[in-house]
Motif scaffolding. Structure first.
Motif, mmCIF file in Angstrom:
data_model
loop_
_atom_site.group_PDB
_atom_site.id
_atom_site.type_symbol
_atom_site.label_atom_id
_atom_site.label_comp_id
_atom_site.label_asym_id
_atom_site.label_seq_id
_atom_site.Cartn_x
_atom_site.Cartn_y
_atom_site.Cartn_z
ATOM 1 N N VAL A 12 0.849 -1.192 0.000
ATOM 2 C CA VAL A 12 0.000 0.000 0.000
ATOM 3 C C VAL A 12 0.887 1.245 0.000
ATOM 4 C CG1 VAL A 12 -0.194 -0.042 2.528
ATOM 5 C CG2 VAL A 12 -1.916 1.180 1.178
ATOM 6 N N THR A 13 0.475 2.242 -0.757
ATOM 7 C CA THR A 13 1.213 3.504 -0.829
ATOM 8 C C THR A 13 0.350 4.655 -0.346
ATOM 9 O OG1 THR A 13 2.637 2.783 -2.662
ATOM 10 C CG2 THR A 13 2.374 5.146 -2.361
ATOM 11 N N LEU A 14 0.911 5.452 0.555
ATOM 12 C CA LEU A 14 0.235 6.628 1.078
ATOM 13 C C LEU A 14 0.870 7.859 0.428
ATOM 14 C CD1 LEU A 14 -0.232 4.326 3.158
ATOM 15 C CD2 LEU A 14 -0.261 6.073 4.927
ATOM 16 N N ASP A 15 0.025 8.687 -0.138
ATOM 17 C CA ASP A 15 0.530 9.832 -0.895
ATOM 18 C C ASP A 15 0.648 11.082 -0.027
ATOM 19 O OD1 ASP A 15 -1.541 8.871 -3.727
ATOM 20 O OD2 ASP A 15 0.483 8.241 -3.171
ATOM 21 N N ARG B 114 10.002 -3.125 5.966
ATOM 22 C CA ARG B 114 8.872 -3.156 5.019
ATOM 23 C C ARG B 114 8.449 -1.755 4.579
ATOM 24 N NH1 ARG B 114 4.488 -4.283 6.992
ATOM 25 N NH2 ARG B 114 4.918 -4.132 9.222
ATOM 26 N N TYR B 115 9.061 -0.746 5.165
ATOM 27 C CA TYR B 115 8.703 0.651 4.869
ATOM 28 C C TYR B 115 9.678 1.240 3.850
ATOM 29 C CZ TYR B 115 5.914 0.623 9.248
ATOM 30 O OH TYR B 115 5.019 0.361 10.240
ATOM 31 N N SER B 116 9.149 2.012 2.935
ATOM 32 C CA SER B 116 10.014 2.747 2.018
ATOM 33 C C SER B 116 9.380 4.090 1.698
ATOM 34 C CB SER B 116 10.261 1.946 0.727
ATOM 35 O OG SER B 116 9.046 1.719 0.039
ATOM 36 N N TRP B 117 10.242 5.053 1.380
ATOM 37 C CA TRP B 117 9.788 6.402 1.110
ATOM 38 C C TRP B 117 10.383 6.879 -0.206
ATOM 39 C CZ3 TRP B 117 10.969 4.526 5.863
ATOM 40 C CH2 TRP B 117 9.983 4.636 6.850
ATOM 41 N N ASN B 118 9.538 7.533 -1.002
ATOM 42 C CA ASN B 118 9.949 8.037 -2.305
ATOM 43 C C ASN B 118 9.802 9.553 -2.305
ATOM 44 O OD1 ASN B 118 10.477 8.560 -4.961
ATOM 45 N ND2 ASN B 118 8.793 7.350 -5.785
ATOM 46 N N PHE B 119 10.911 10.265 -2.281
ATOM 47 C CA PHE B 119 10.909 11.724 -2.241
ATOM 48 C C PHE B 119 11.240 12.236 -3.635
ATOM 49 C CE2 PHE B 119 11.257 15.931 -1.343
ATOM 50 C CZ PHE B 119 12.474 16.454 -0.941
ATOM 51 N N ASN C 33 6.060 10.173 -0.858
ATOM 52 C CA ASN C 33 5.129 9.064 -0.674
ATOM 53 C C ASN C 33 5.731 7.949 0.160
ATOM 54 O OD1 ASN C 33 3.339 10.484 -2.276
ATOM 55 N ND2 ASN C 33 3.902 9.393 -4.148
ATOM 56 N N PHE C 34 4.852 7.249 0.828
ATOM 57 C CA PHE C 34 5.240 6.220 1.801
ATOM 58 C C PHE C 34 4.596 4.900 1.386
ATOM 59 C CE2 PHE C 34 6.042 3.881 5.401
ATOM 60 C CZ PHE C 34 5.109 3.897 6.436
ATOM 61 N N THR C 35 5.428 3.873 1.251
ATOM 62 C CA THR C 35 4.934 2.554 0.845
ATOM 63 C C THR C 35 5.206 1.530 1.927
ATOM 64 O OG1 THR C 35 5.203 3.019 -1.515
ATOM 65 C CG2 THR C 35 5.115 0.702 -0.867
ATOM 66 N N ILE C 36 4.181 0.752 2.236
ATOM 67 C CA ILE C 36 4.333 -0.386 3.139
ATOM 68 C C ILE C 36 4.221 -1.645 2.287
ATOM 69 C CG2 ILE C 36 3.449 -1.602 5.153
ATOM 70 C CD1 ILE C 36 2.244 1.053 6.110
ATOM 71 N N THR C 37 5.231 -2.450 2.353
ATOM 72 C CA THR C 37 5.248 -3.709 1.594
ATOM 73 C C THR C 37 4.777 -4.839 2.502
ATOM 74 O OG1 THR C 37 7.119 -2.881 0.306
ATOM 75 C CG2 THR C 37 6.724 -5.260 0.254
ATOM 76 N N VAL D 258 -0.810 -4.907 12.269
ATOM 77 C CA VAL D 258 -0.216 -3.916 13.199
ATOM 78 C C VAL D 258 0.108 -2.591 12.518
ATOM 79 C CG1 VAL D 258 0.724 -5.599 14.797
ATOM 80 C CG2 VAL D 258 2.100 -4.847 12.842
ATOM 81 N N ASP D 259 0.060 -2.573 11.201
ATOM 82 C CA ASP D 259 0.295 -1.325 10.479
ATOM 83 C C ASP D 259 -0.950 -0.431 10.487
ATOM 84 O OD1 ASP D 259 2.157 -3.160 7.976
ATOM 85 O OD2 ASP D 259 2.907 -2.110 9.751
ATOM 86 N N SER D 260 -2.055 -0.958 10.944
ATOM 87 C CA SER D 260 -3.282 -0.163 11.000
ATOM 88 C C SER D 260 -3.081 1.031 11.919
ATOM 89 C CB SER D 260 -4.448 -1.014 11.510
ATOM 90 O OG SER D 260 -4.727 -2.076 10.630
#
Lengths: 116, 114
Positions: A19-22, A63-68, A76-80, A85-87
């Protein structure tokens, strides 16, 4: 004027999905900082990452990554392989170096629901 | 561990009865902030201190006041709480040296007004 936009109010995915959060920001400063915070149901704001405007390298932490991308003013923030527990509610925020008060400009937050 | 501590975690008060929320920090940071956060909203800055210098946000109600007797402690006083003041109150600190701008948050105090 400074502004942070998180267009996704709520995202719901099934566990193990990516999931990616913008996050899109506006600033006139050339030096600024971008943050992501996580707020689980308990209420405490948990710092996840800080990026300064001169460092466009993407970041990966487990599992977290960020694309600047400065060209699109996005962070943007992506959870793989998402887990229950990420809720949480995730906030993106901006701080400008010229602001001597070091204030954070907050996005509205994205509520992330991970279903088992 | 260095940290930001808020007491109490849950506070119940009656309409119009003064209440004080406390925050302490072991980080020795210059800046301390108080935020109000209502359900499903971003934190809203009420005021902050840079050392002893107090900075009030323009739209913070007069009902809210703050004290910072020393570097470690900061208090939020709500003189006459109304039902609309029920919220989570978050304390945060910042080093203030301009090098990282990161804010460190306490666990918050959830205020209920009856």
């Amino acid at each position: 004027a400074q502004k942070v936009t998180q267009a996704q109010t709520e995202i719901s995915v099934v566990e193990k999905e990516d999931v990616t959060l913008d996050c899109v920001y506006e600033t006139r400063d050339t030096t600024y900082y971008l943050f992501w915070y996580k707020q689980p149901p308990s209420g405490e704001l948990v710092f996840l990452i800080r990026r300064n405007s001169f460092d466009e390298q993407n970041e990966i932490s487990g599992r977290y990554s960020w694309n600047f991308q400065k060209s699109t003013s996005s962070f943007n923030f992506t959870i793989t392989a998402s887990q229950v527990v990420d809720s949480a509610v995730y906030f993106c925020a901006l701080s400008e170096a010229e602001d001597s008060n070091y204030q954070l400009i907050w996005g509205a937050g994205t509520k992330l629901i991970i279903k088992p | 561990d260095a940290m930001v501590i808020q007491n109490p975690r849950y506070q119940v008060t009656q309409f119009g009865k003064p209440v004080t929320l406390s925050c302490s920090q072991t980080l020795n940071h210059n800046v301390m902030y108080w935020y109000q956060q209502k359900s499903s909203q971003a934190p809203k800055l009420l005021f902050h201190y840079y050392d002893k210098d107090f900075n009030n946000e323009a739209d913070t109600p007069d009902n809210f006041q703050s004290r910072r007797p020393n570097t470690s402690f900061c208090f939020l006083d709500i003189r006459s709480p109304g039902l609309g003041d029920a919220a989570m109150y978050l304390c945060a600190t910042n080093q203030g040296a301009g090098r990282d701008n990161e804010q460190f948050f306490g666990p918050g105090t959830r205020l209920t007004v009856l």
